[in-house]
Write a protein that holds these residues in place. Sequence first.
Motif, mmCIF file in Angstrom:
data_model
loop_
_atom_site.group_PDB
_atom_site.id
_atom_site.type_symbol
_atom_site.label_atom_id
_atom_site.label_comp_id
_atom_site.label_asym_id
_atom_site.label_seq_id
_atom_site.Cartn_x
_atom_site.Cartn_y
_atom_site.Cartn_z
ATOM 1 N N ARG A 64 -10.270 24.303 -38.823
ATOM 2 C CA ARG A 64 -9.419 24.404 -40.021
ATOM 3 C C ARG A 64 -10.271 24.519 -41.284
ATOM 4 N NH1 ARG A 64 -6.546 20.763 -43.672
ATOM 5 N NH2 ARG A 64 -4.480 21.627 -44.117
ATOM 6 N N GLU A 65 -11.309 23.712 -41.372
ATOM 7 C CA GLU A 65 -12.176 23.731 -42.544
ATOM 8 C C GLU A 65 -12.895 25.065 -42.692
ATOM 9 O OE1 GLU A 65 -16.304 21.616 -43.764
ATOM 10 O OE2 GLU A 65 -14.708 20.267 -43.098
ATOM 11 N N GLY A 69 -9.313 25.672 -44.838
ATOM 12 C CA GLY A 69 -8.525 24.472 -45.098
ATOM 13 C C GLY A 69 -7.031 24.708 -45.014
ATOM 14 N N GLN A 70 -6.339 24.363 -46.083
ATOM 15 C CA GLN A 70 -4.879 24.417 -46.092
ATOM 16 C C GLN A 70 -4.346 25.828 -45.877
ATOM 17 O OE1 GLN A 70 -3.234 22.505 -49.508
ATOM 18 N NE2 GLN A 70 -1.157 22.549 -48.719
ATOM 19 N N SER A 72 -5.613 28.049 -43.904
ATOM 20 C CA SER A 72 -6.053 28.580 -42.619
ATOM 21 C C SER A 72 -4.865 28.993 -41.751
ATOM 22 C CB SER A 72 -6.905 27.551 -41.880
ATOM 23 O OG SER A 72 -6.165 26.388 -41.634
ATOM 24 N N LEU A 95 -0.674 19.188 -40.490
ATOM 25 C CA LEU A 95 -1.781 20.070 -40.867
ATOM 26 C C LEU A 95 -1.698 21.451 -40.231
ATOM 27 C CD1 LEU A 95 -4.743 17.551 -40.461
ATOM 28 C CD2 LEU A 95 -3.581 18.226 -42.588
#
Length: 100
Positions: A64-65, A69-70, A72, A95
């Motif tokens: 994800r990172e 992040g958000q 992705s 998430l």
Amino acid sequence: MSLTSDVSAGVVTIHVEGNFDIGCYDDFNRTLNENLNSASLFVIDMEQATYMDSSALGMLLLLREKLGGQSSKIEFVNVNDDVMKILQVAKFDQLFVIHP
């Protein structure tokens, strides 16, 4: 435990079979690094997964990172009840997009 992947039209599908744990790290990391710049979506197919531990959760957070992040684009598909409980306890349902 095994982890295989296939790529089609910018979608990387990672198939997890058995336990998703540290034993999958090398295959997971190789798939991530080979497709990081070309994939538009990562799909984690959990149909054959029976369990996942904290190292697998860490690998998914790393994915994800690295993908932004958000923003992705990561989806889980074919998640059984046992694995869903683990994902929910870890709050991964907040998430990621998860399809049972």
